[in-house]
Structures are given as structure tokens and as C-alpha cells.
Scaffold this active site. Structure first.
Site, PDB file in Angstrom:
ATOM      1  N   ASP A   1     -39.653  23.253 -11.368  1.00 14.19           N
ATOM      2  CA  ASP A   1     -39.421  22.051 -10.543  1.00 14.19           C
ATOM      3  C   ASP A   1     -38.060  22.179  -9.871  1.00 14.19           C
ATOM      4  O   ASP A   1     -37.145  22.815 -10.403  1.00 14.19           O
ATOM      5  CB  ASP A   1     -39.457  20.799 -11.428  1.00 14.19           C
ATOM      6  CG  ASP A   1     -39.800  19.534 -10.636  1.00 14.19           C
ATOM      7  OD1 ASP A   1     -40.872  18.953 -10.870  1.00 14.19           O
ATOM      8  OD2 ASP A   1     -38.974  19.118  -9.781  1.00 14.19           O
TER       9      ASP A   1
ATOM     10  N   ASN B   1     -49.051  22.485  -8.097  1.00 13.81           N
ATOM     11  CA  ASN B   1     -49.094  21.020  -8.065  1.00 13.81           C
ATOM     12  C   ASN B   1     -48.031  20.335  -7.223  1.00 13.81           C
ATOM     13  O   ASN B   1     -48.274  19.242  -6.711  1.00 13.81           O
ATOM     14  CB  ASN B   1     -48.990  20.549  -9.535  1.00 13.81           C
ATOM     15  CG  ASN B   1     -48.653  19.082  -9.654  1.00 13.81           C
ATOM     16  OD1 ASN B   1     -49.496  18.227  -9.389  1.00 13.81           O
ATOM     17  ND2 ASN B   1     -47.417  18.778 -10.020  1.00 13.81           N
TER      18      ASN B   1
ATOM     19  N   TYR C   1     -49.847  14.587   5.650  1.00  9.66           N
ATOM     20  CA  TYR C   1     -50.262  14.771   4.247  1.00  9.66           C
ATOM     21  C   TYR C   1     -51.756  15.118   4.212  1.00  9.66           C
ATOM     22  O   TYR C   1     -52.170  16.066   3.534  1.00  9.66           O
ATOM     23  CB  TYR C   1     -49.980  13.471   3.481  1.00  9.66           C
ATOM     24  CG  TYR C   1     -50.280  13.495   2.003  1.00  9.66           C
ATOM     25  CD1 TYR C   1     -49.366  14.014   1.089  1.00  9.66           C
ATOM     26  CD2 TYR C   1     -51.474  12.966   1.501  1.00  9.66           C
ATOM     27  CE1 TYR C   1     -49.631  14.006  -0.276  1.00  9.66           C
ATOM     28  CE2 TYR C   1     -51.743  12.955   0.140  1.00  9.66           C
ATOM     29  CZ  TYR C   1     -50.816  13.474  -0.742  1.00  9.66           C
ATOM     30  OH  TYR C   1     -51.073  13.466  -2.091  1.00  9.66           O
TER      31      TYR C   1
ATOM     32  N   LYS D   1     -53.606  18.563   2.774  1.00  4.01           N
ATOM     33  CA  LYS D   1     -54.571  18.526   1.665  1.00  4.01           C
ATOM     34  C   LYS D   1     -55.944  19.054   2.111  1.00  4.01           C
ATOM     35  O   LYS D   1     -56.648  19.687   1.323  1.00  4.01           O
ATOM     36  CB  LYS D   1     -54.667  17.109   1.087  1.00  4.01           C
ATOM     37  CG  LYS D   1     -53.355  16.603   0.469  1.00  4.01           C
ATOM     38  CD  LYS D   1     -52.842  17.507  -0.654  1.00  4.01           C
ATOM     39  CE  LYS D   1     -51.601  16.957  -1.337  1.00  4.01           C
ATOM     40  NZ  LYS D   1     -51.084  17.831  -2.411  1.00  4.01           N
TER      41      LYS D   1
ATOM     42  N   THR E   1     -48.057   7.273 -10.008  1.00  2.00           N
ATOM     43  CA  THR E   1     -46.812   8.040 -10.138  1.00  2.00           C
ATOM     44  C   THR E   1     -45.830   7.484  -9.099  1.00  2.00           C
ATOM     45  O   THR E   1     -46.165   6.568  -8.351  1.00  2.00           O
ATOM     46  CB  THR E   1     -47.045   9.544  -9.831  1.00  2.00           C
ATOM     47  OG1 THR E   1     -47.332   9.668  -8.432  1.00  2.00           O
ATOM     48  CG2 THR E   1     -48.176  10.136 -10.645  1.00  2.00           C
TER      49      THR E   1
HETATM   50  N1  LIG Z   1     -49.814  10.178  -6.827  1.00  2.65           N
HETATM   51  C1  LIG Z   1     -50.895  10.202  -6.080  1.00  2.65           C
HETATM   52  O1  LIG Z   1     -51.419   9.148  -5.663  1.00  2.65           O
HETATM   53  C2  LIG Z   1     -51.567  11.509  -5.765  1.00  2.65           C
HETATM   54  C3  LIG Z   1     -52.916  11.484  -5.373  1.00  2.65           C
HETATM   55  C4  LIG Z   1     -53.541  12.690  -5.062  1.00  2.65           C
HETATM   56  C5  LIG Z   1     -52.844  13.882  -5.131  1.00  2.65           C
HETATM   57  N2  LIG Z   1     -51.527  13.863  -5.510  1.00  2.65           N
HETATM   58  C6  LIG Z   1     -50.830  15.150  -5.524  1.00  2.65           C
HETATM   59  O2  LIG Z   1     -50.418  15.445  -6.845  1.00  2.65           O
HETATM   60  C7  LIG Z   1     -49.257  16.284  -6.815  1.00  2.65           C
HETATM   61  C8  LIG Z   1     -48.190  15.722  -7.732  1.00  2.65           C
HETATM   62  O3  LIG Z   1     -47.822  14.436  -7.244  1.00  2.65           O
HETATM   63  P1  LIG Z   1     -47.254  13.253  -8.170  1.00  2.65           P
HETATM   64  O4  LIG Z   1     -47.998  12.041  -7.795  1.00  2.65           O
HETATM   65  O5  LIG Z   1     -47.208  13.694  -9.583  1.00  2.65           O
HETATM   66  O6  LIG Z   1     -45.795  13.119  -7.535  1.00  2.65           O
HETATM   67  P2  LIG Z   1     -44.332  13.084  -8.210  1.00  2.65           P
HETATM   68  O7  LIG Z   1     -43.434  12.749  -7.098  1.00  2.65           O
HETATM   69  O8  LIG Z   1     -44.354  12.231  -9.440  1.00  2.65           O
HETATM   70  O9  LIG Z   1     -44.105  14.586  -8.694  1.00  2.65           O
HETATM   71  C9  LIG Z   1     -43.870  15.638  -7.774  1.00  2.65           C
HETATM   72  C10 LIG Z   1     -42.973  16.665  -8.433  1.00  2.65           C
HETATM   73  O10 LIG Z   1     -42.799  17.747  -7.500  1.00  2.65           O
HETATM   74  C11 LIG Z   1     -41.426  18.131  -7.522  1.00  2.65           C
HETATM   75  N3  LIG Z   1     -41.056  18.769  -6.259  1.00  2.65           N
HETATM   76  C12 LIG Z   1     -40.914  18.185  -5.043  1.00  2.65           C
HETATM   77  N4  LIG Z   1     -40.502  19.113  -4.146  1.00  2.65           N
HETATM   78  C13 LIG Z   1     -40.425  20.295  -4.801  1.00  2.65           C
HETATM   79  C14 LIG Z   1     -40.064  21.614  -4.415  1.00  2.65           C
HETATM   80  N5  LIG Z   1     -39.690  21.914  -3.156  1.00  2.65           N
HETATM   81  N6  LIG Z   1     -40.111  22.593  -5.349  1.00  2.65           N
HETATM   82  C15 LIG Z   1     -40.465  22.321  -6.622  1.00  2.65           C
HETATM   83  N7  LIG Z   1     -40.790  21.085  -7.045  1.00  2.65           N
HETATM   84  C16 LIG Z   1     -40.784  20.080  -6.145  1.00  2.65           C
HETATM   85  C17 LIG Z   1     -40.672  16.822  -7.752  1.00  2.65           C
HETATM   86  O11 LIG Z   1     -39.344  17.064  -8.215  1.00  2.65           O
HETATM   87  C18 LIG Z   1     -41.572  16.131  -8.754  1.00  2.65           C
HETATM   88  O12 LIG Z   1     -41.218  16.457 -10.089  1.00  2.65           O
HETATM   89  C19 LIG Z   1     -48.844  16.376  -5.338  1.00  2.65           C
HETATM   90  O13 LIG Z   1     -49.342  17.580  -4.782  1.00  2.65           O
HETATM   91  C20 LIG Z   1     -49.546  15.177  -4.715  1.00  2.65           C
HETATM   92  O14 LIG Z   1     -49.781  15.355  -3.348  1.00  2.65           O
HETATM   93  C21 LIG Z   1     -50.886  12.718  -5.842  1.00  2.65           C
END
Ligand SMILES: NC(=O)c1ccc[n+]([C@@H]2O[C@H](COP(=O)([O-])OP(=O)(O)OC[C@H]3O[C@@H](n4cnc5c(N)ncnc54)[C@H](O)[C@@H]3O)[C@@H](O)[C@H]2O)c1
Length: 259
Positions: free
Chosen positions: A37, A90, A156, A160, A191
Site C-alpha cells: 500500500d 485491488n 472510474y 473498471k 469503505t
Molecule cells: N467501496 C466501493 O464502493 C467499491 C465498489 C466496487 C469496487 N471497489 C473497488 O475496490 C477497490 C478497493 O477500494 P476500497 O473501497 O477498499 O477503497 P479504500 O479507499 O478503502 O482502499 C483503497 C486502498 O488503496 C490504497 N492506494 C491508493 N492509491 C494507491 C497507490 N497508488 N498505490 C498503492 N496503494 C494505493 C489506499 O491507500 C487504500 O489503502 C478499488 O479498486 C475500488 O475501485 C470499491
């Protein structure tokens, strides 16, 4: 539960949200888990949670948009846990406010870099180590926004959709290298991510969005982790796209136009 006790896993964006929930689930199944991360404090915290639960973990600070960081995360995983068998691709962000086409170019370019370039680069970085480990499972993080017309954040949505197409196109890696590539498409997950775009909104917009987000049934990050574990554990799945809805509903998505 799939037994991963002799396996090594790498989770990008494992410092919070879905990545943290997956890292905990992989460790509970016995895997040695490397959390990669950009946020060192958050990533170390996830590693601490795994260790406190009796699991095996390590943290490596990684910016997924930097090729050298990705290569270092892979070699660190192999050195620490003796191979690389599971990759949760992720890390991701949303565009924020204002939306495209008003969004500043630097902001939407960053979304492309993290959500699509880095997902492609991550796969390229892990495949040699997975081949040497006898094969493995890659779970790309897509979204429902990768399947529907998600007008809230078009950039976004574009990234995706790209992840969904990439996943389907890489289904053949199973035959070639015993590497199964699949992806997960959840709806809104509870989240920090869905709320992050509110910070820059004018107050009236923010109030409207806060109300809307309270009404949307949110999926728990732990439910998403269960979906990831199914894609990791089910040896028959490759090149598949799995939708995940509230209440643990999971469905494989047929290729549009052919069924
Ligand atoms: N939360 C939602 O509603 C949702 C829905 C569908 C898909 N997603 C996808 O799930 C994945 C995780 O999202 P989340 O909801 O847990 O978000 P989050 O913001 O809680 O977690 C994202 C993590 O990615 C890390 N990060 C960001 N930029 C980075 C980089 N350049 N290098 C390394 N790490 C980096 C952040 O520090 C964080 O720990 C994402 O790909 C998101 O698009 C989320």
C-alpha cells in the site's frame, strides 16, 4: 474454507477497506500475506491485525503506479513467504468532485494510472513469480461500474470496464500457465472510497449525496472478501466476471450478446 497454508499472497491497497478485509481472510485461510500500500501507517496496521489474529503477514510500501515498486513487492513476497500464489489486484480510487468532463486532467489521469495501468502492470509483474510457483490465482478488483452506465464517475467506469475486458481476455492463462485470472464487480461497499468524493463538493451537493449514500444498501467489505476467496478457491473459474450484491449475492456474468 480453502486451505492456503503453504501459499503466499500479495494484496495491493491492503491498508484499508476491501484490501484489508481480503488480507485478513487470506491470512485466516493460512496464507502468508504481503500488504502493498502507498499508505505505510494503514498497511502496517493491517499487518498488525493479521499478526494479532495469529496469521503471517508483512508490509511493503508500494505505489502501484511505479513499476519498480511493483517488482519490489513481488520479490519481497517471494523472499518472505517462498513464492507467490495469490494476487489481489485491488488498489483503486475514484475521480472525486467535480466529475468528468469538468475534472482536472491530472485528476482523471491519476484514476487511469491507478485503476487500469497499475492493474495491467501488476499482472505483468506477478506472472513470472506465479509461473515459478507452479501457478496461482489473480483476482482483479473491478466494480458494478465496470458493467453498467455509471454516470456518476465516467472515468472510474471506463477503468473498471477496462478491468472487466482485461480479465476476460486473460482467461487463457489458465491453460498456458495454470494462472486463473478473474474479477469481482461489487455494488457500493461500506469503505471510505464512496464518501471520499463528498469532501470537495459544495455544501448543497454534499448534503444531497450524503442522503443518497445513507439510503443505498451498502455491502460489507467482509462480504467482498468472501467473493475474493471464492474466486481464489474455485479451480474451475478463469476469465470470469463475478457480480457481488448486498446480502452476499454472487453471480457470474455471461458475455453480453452471446447468451
Ligand atoms: N467501496 C466501493 O464502493 C467499491 C465498489 C466496487 C469496487 N471497489 C473497488 O475496490 C477497490 C478497493 O477500494 P476500497 O473501497 O477498499 O477503497 P479504500 O479507499 O478503502 O482502499 C483503497 C486502498 O488503496 C490504497 N492506494 C491508493 N492509491 C494507491 C497507490 N497508488 N498505490 C498503492 N496503494 C494505493 C489506499 O491507500 C487504500 O489503502 C478499488 O479498486 C475500488 O475501485 C470499491
Amino acid at each position: 474454507m480453502t486451505d492456503l497454508s503453504s501459499k503466499a499472497a500479495l494484496v495491493t491497497g491492503g491498508g484499508s477497506g476491501i484490501g484489508r478485509a481480503t488480507a485478513l481472510a487470506l491470512a485466516e485461510a493460512g496464507a502468508g500475506v504481503v500488504i502493498a500500500d502507498i499508505d505505510e501507517a494503514a498497511g502496517q496496521e493491517t499487518a498488525g491485525l493479521i499478526d494479532a489474529a495469529g496469521g503471517r503477514s508483512a508490509f511493503v510500501r508500494t505505489d502501484v503506479t511505479e513499476w519498480d515498486d511493483l517488482e519490489r513487492a513481488v520479490s519481497f513476497t517471494v523472499e518472505t513467504f517462498g513464492g507467490l500464489h495469490v494476487f489481489h489486484n485491488n488498489a483503486g480510487i475514484n475521480t472525486g468532485w467535480p466529475d468528468f468532463p469538468e475534472a482536472a486532467r491530472a485528476r482523471w489521469e491519476k484514476v487511469l494510472a491507478i485503476n487500469l495501468w497499475a492493474v495491467i502492470a501488476g499482472i505483468q509483474a506477478v506472472v513470472p513469480a506465479m509461473r515459478s510457483s507452479g501457478g496461482g490465482a489473480i483476482v482483479n478488483m473491478a466494480s458494478l461500474a465496470g458493467l453498467v452506465a455509471y454516470g456518476t464517475d465516467p472515468i472510474y467506469a471506463a477503468t473498471k470496464h477496462g478491468v472487466v475486458g482485461l480479465t476476460r481476455a486473460l482467461g487463457g492463462l489458465k491453460e498456458e500457465a495454470n494462472i486463473r485470472v478473474n474479477c469481482l464487480c461489487p455494488g457500493f461497499v461500506d469503505t471510505a472510497l464512496p464518501r471520499r468524493r463528498l469532501a470537495d463538493m459544495p455544501p448543497d451537493q454534499r448534503a444531497r449525496w450524503e442522503g443518497a449514500l445513507e439510503r443505498i444498501p451498502m455491502i460489507a467489505a467482509s462480504e467482498v472478501a468472501e467473493g475474493v476467496m471464492e474466486l481464489v478457491g474455485n479451480e474451475s473459474l478463469a476469465g470470469e466476471v463475478m457480480v457481488l450484491l448486498q446480502g452476499g449475492v454472487r453471480k457470474l456474468v455471461p458475455v453480453p450478446g452471446f447468451t
